[in-house]
Write a protein that holds these residues in place. Structure first.
Motif, mmCIF file in Angstrom:
data_model
loop_
_atom_site.group_PDB
_atom_site.id
_atom_site.type_symbol
_atom_site.label_atom_id
_atom_site.label_comp_id
_atom_site.label_asym_id
_atom_site.label_seq_id
_atom_site.Cartn_x
_atom_site.Cartn_y
_atom_site.Cartn_z
ATOM 1 N N LEU A 41 0.825 -1.207 0.000
ATOM 2 C CA LEU A 41 0.000 0.000 0.000
ATOM 3 C C LEU A 41 0.862 1.262 0.000
ATOM 4 O O LEU A 41 0.563 2.231 -0.694
ATOM 5 C CB LEU A 41 -0.940 -0.006 1.216
ATOM 6 N N PHE A 42 1.950 1.239 0.762
ATOM 7 C CA PHE A 42 2.777 2.437 0.909
ATOM 8 C C PHE A 42 3.923 2.525 -0.106
ATOM 9 O O PHE A 42 4.741 3.433 -0.016
ATOM 10 C CB PHE A 42 3.317 2.550 2.336
ATOM 11 N N GLN A 43 3.965 1.615 -1.048
ATOM 12 C CA GLN A 43 4.999 1.680 -2.079
ATOM 13 C C GLN A 43 4.565 2.643 -3.175
ATOM 14 O O GLN A 43 3.385 2.730 -3.501
ATOM 15 C CB GLN A 43 5.250 0.298 -2.689
ATOM 16 N N ASP A 44 5.511 3.322 -3.746
ATOM 17 C CA ASP A 44 5.182 4.221 -4.856
ATOM 18 C C ASP A 44 5.403 3.541 -6.194
ATOM 19 O O ASP A 44 5.396 4.180 -7.235
ATOM 20 C CB ASP A 44 5.975 5.528 -4.762
ATOM 21 N N LYS A 45 5.629 2.225 -6.139
ATOM 22 C CA LYS A 45 5.832 1.449 -7.357
ATOM 23 C C LYS A 45 5.388 0.008 -7.112
ATOM 24 O O LYS A 45 5.251 -0.424 -5.970
ATOM 25 C CB LYS A 45 7.306 1.468 -7.767
ATOM 26 N N ALA A 46 5.179 -0.715 -8.204
ATOM 27 C CA ALA A 46 4.875 -2.137 -8.096
ATOM 28 C C ALA A 46 6.121 -2.867 -7.610
ATOM 29 O O ALA A 46 7.246 -2.403 -7.815
ATOM 30 C CB ALA A 46 4.431 -2.670 -9.452
ATOM 31 N N MET A 47 5.909 -4.019 -6.963
ATOM 32 C CA MET A 47 7.040 -4.768 -6.402
ATOM 33 C C MET A 47 7.038 -6.205 -6.914
ATOM 34 O O MET A 47 5.980 -6.768 -7.184
ATOM 35 C CB MET A 47 6.946 -4.804 -4.869
ATOM 36 N N THR A 48 8.232 -6.790 -6.986
ATOM 37 C CA THR A 48 8.367 -8.207 -7.295
ATOM 38 C C THR A 48 8.291 -8.998 -5.989
ATOM 39 O O THR A 48 8.406 -8.418 -4.894
ATOM 40 C CB THR A 48 9.714 -8.511 -7.976
ATOM 41 N N LEU A 49 8.147 -10.314 -6.104
ATOM 42 C CA LEU A 49 8.153 -11.161 -4.910
ATOM 43 C C LEU A 49 9.475 -11.020 -4.154
ATOM 44 O O LEU A 49 9.482 -10.995 -2.920
ATOM 45 C CB LEU A 49 7.915 -12.621 -5.289
ATOM 46 N N ASP A 50 10.571 -10.920 -4.893
ATOM 47 C CA ASP A 50 11.878 -10.751 -4.247
ATOM 48 C C ASP A 50 11.933 -9.453 -3.447
ATOM 49 O O ASP A 50 12.434 -9.424 -2.320
ATOM 50 C CB ASP A 50 13.008 -10.762 -5.290
ATOM 51 N N GLU A 51 11.434 -8.371 -4.030
ATOM 52 C CA GLU A 51 11.429 -7.081 -3.330
ATOM 53 C C GLU A 51 10.542 -7.125 -2.086
ATOM 54 O O GLU A 51 10.903 -6.591 -1.036
ATOM 55 C CB GLU A 51 10.955 -5.970 -4.275
ATOM 56 N N MET A 52 9.399 -7.785 -2.210
ATOM 57 C CA MET A 52 8.508 -7.911 -1.048
ATOM 58 C C MET A 52 9.181 -8.721 0.047
ATOM 59 O O MET A 52 9.140 -8.348 1.232
ATOM 60 C CB MET A 52 7.208 -8.611 -1.456
ATOM 61 N N GLY A 53 9.803 -9.831 -0.341
ATOM 62 C CA GLY A 53 10.486 -10.685 0.633
ATOM 63 C C GLY A 53 11.596 -9.941 1.344
ATOM 64 O O GLY A 53 11.764 -10.064 2.556
ATOM 65 N N SER A 54 12.328 -9.138 0.591
ATOM 66 C CA SER A 54 13.405 -8.348 1.174
ATOM 67 C C SER A 54 12.854 -7.292 2.138
ATOM 68 O O SER A 54 13.385 -7.094 3.231
ATOM 69 C CB SER A 54 14.208 -7.689 0.060
ATOM 70 N N ALA A 55 11.786 -6.630 1.742
ATOM 71 C CA ALA A 55 11.196 -5.583 2.583
ATOM 72 C C ALA A 55 10.624 -6.140 3.883
ATOM 73 O O ALA A 55 10.669 -5.477 4.916
ATOM 74 C CB ALA A 55 10.095 -4.858 1.806
ATOM 75 N N LEU A 56 10.115 -7.367 3.821
ATOM 76 C CA LEU A 56 9.480 -7.952 4.998
ATOM 77 C C LEU A 56 10.336 -9.001 5.698
ATOM 78 O O LEU A 56 9.940 -9.517 6.744
ATOM 79 C CB LEU A 56 8.129 -8.575 4.610
ATOM 80 N N GLY A 57 11.473 -9.343 5.105
ATOM 81 C CA GLY A 57 12.323 -10.362 5.707
ATOM 82 C C GLY A 57 11.677 -11.735 5.685
ATOM 83 O O GLY A 57 11.822 -12.514 6.625
ATOM 84 N N MET A 58 10.933 -12.027 4.610
ATOM 85 C CA MET A 58 10.228 -13.300 4.497
ATOM 86 C C MET A 58 10.646 -14.003 3.206
ATOM 87 O O MET A 58 11.181 -13.385 2.289
ATOM 88 C CB MET A 58 8.718 -13.066 4.527
ATOM 89 N N SER A 59 10.335 -15.283 3.136
ATOM 90 C CA SER A 59 10.717 -16.072 1.966
ATOM 91 C C SER A 59 9.845 -15.739 0.757
ATOM 92 O O SER A 59 8.718 -15.253 0.893
ATOM 93 C CB SER A 59 10.591 -17.565 2.274
ATOM 94 N N LYS A 60 10.400 -16.038 -0.401
ATOM 95 C CA LYS A 60 9.664 -15.829 -1.648
ATOM 96 C C LYS A 60 8.390 -16.692 -1.666
ATOM 97 O O LYS A 60 7.350 -16.267 -2.156
ATOM 98 C CB LYS A 60 10.575 -16.173 -2.832
ATOM 99 N N THR A 61 8.477 -17.886 -1.092
ATOM 100 C CA THR A 61 7.316 -18.771 -1.020
ATOM 101 C C THR A 61 6.206 -18.132 -0.196
ATOM 102 O O THR A 61 5.033 -18.155 -0.588
ATOM 103 C CB THR A 61 7.707 -20.139 -0.412
ATOM 104 N N SER A 62 6.561 -17.561 0.946
ATOM 105 C CA SER A 62 5.564 -16.882 1.784
ATOM 106 C C SER A 62 4.948 -15.699 1.049
ATOM 107 O O SER A 62 3.739 -15.474 1.121
ATOM 108 C CB SER A 62 6.190 -16.387 3.087
ATOM 109 N N MET A 63 5.796 -14.960 0.343
ATOM 110 C CA MET A 63 5.297 -13.810 -0.413
ATOM 111 C C MET A 63 4.342 -14.273 -1.511
ATOM 112 O O MET A 63 3.300 -13.680 -1.727
ATOM 113 C CB MET A 63 6.450 -13.020 -1.038
ATOM 114 N N SER A 64 4.700 -15.363 -2.188
ATOM 115 C CA SER A 64 3.865 -15.887 -3.264
ATOM 116 C C SER A 64 2.493 -16.309 -2.737
ATOM 117 O O SER A 64 1.455 -16.002 -3.341
ATOM 118 C CB SER A 64 4.567 -17.074 -3.928
ATOM 119 N N THR A 65 2.473 -16.985 -1.603
ATOM 120 C CA THR A 65 1.212 -17.410 -0.992
ATOM 121 C C THR A 65 0.372 -16.203 -0.599
ATOM 122 O O THR A 65 -0.829 -16.158 -0.860
ATOM 123 C CB THR A 65 1.489 -18.293 0.246
#
Length: 179
Positions: A41-65
C-alpha cells in the motif's frame, strides 16, 4: 528528504501497516499477508516477490502465498512491466472496493452454501410431513424445525440482497462515501 522527517514518515506508515495486518487477521487473513498488503500500500511502485520478501524479511514462497491470497480477494493485481520478466504486483488502493470484494466473496460463499443446506433440509422435512404414516408426535417438532429453517432462508435471502447492494455500489445511496 531529510533523515529526521523520513524516519517520522516511516514510523507513521508502519503504524498503519501493523493496524491493517492486525485487522485482516480478524477476518481470517494471516498477519503476514496483512503486513504484505500494508507494505504494498505504501509503495510508490509495483514490487516483485523478491522485493517484497526483502522488505518484509520473508521467503519468496511466503510472499507468493500471500500475494495469491490478496489477488484472489482483488486487493492486489499483477501488472506487466516493460523490460523485465519478473511479475510485479501493486495494491488496489480503493479501500471501499477492497471491503466490497473481500466481504462479498466471503459472505456470498457462506450464504449460498448455508442456504443450499437449509433448502435441502426444508425439502426433506416437507417430504416427511407429506407421508401418511409420519407419526403425529413428531409433526410438531418437525414443523418447528421447518419454521426455524424458513427463518434462516429469509435471513440468507436478505444477506444475498445486501451483498448485491455492495457489489452494485447501491450501498453508497444509503451510506455515502466521504467525498
Amino acid at each position: 528528504m531529510e533523515p529526521k522527517y523520513e524516519e517520522a514518515i516511516r514510523k507513521a506508515e508502519q503504524r498503519v501497516v501493523e493496524a491493517l495486518a492486525k485487522n485482516m487477521d480478524l477476518y481470517g487473513i494471516t498477519t503476514s499477508t496483512g503486513f504484505l498488503y500494508g507494505t504494498l500500500l505504501f509503495q510508490d511502485k509495483a514490487m516483485t516477490l523478491d522485493e517484497m520478501g526483502s522488505a518484509l524479511g520473508m521467503s519468496k514462497t511466503s510472499m507468493s502465498t500471500g500475494v495469491r491470497t490478496l489477488m484472489d480477494l482483488n486487493m492486489v493485481s499483477k501488472i506487466w512491466m516493460k523490460g523485465t520478466r519478473k511479475d510485479h504486483y501493486e495494491v488496489a488502493s480503493d479501500w471501499y472496493q477492497n471491503f466490497i470484494d473481500f466481504f462479498s466473496l466471503k459472505w456470498r460463499n457462506a450464504a449460498e452454501g448455508n442456504a443450499h443446506a437449509l433448502k435441502k433440509s426444508e425439502n426433506e422435512l416437507i417430504a416427511l410431513l407429506a407421508k401418511p404414516d409420519f407419526p403425529q408426535e413428531q409433526r410438531e417438532a418437525t414443523e418447528r424445525s421447518l419454521t426455524l429453517i424458513r427463518n434462516g432462508l429469509d435471513y440468507y435471502d436478505w444477506l444475498l440482497r445486501l451483498i448485491d447492494t455492495l457489489e452494485s455500489h447501491e450501498i453508497f445511496n444509503f451510506v455515502p462515501r466521504k467525498e
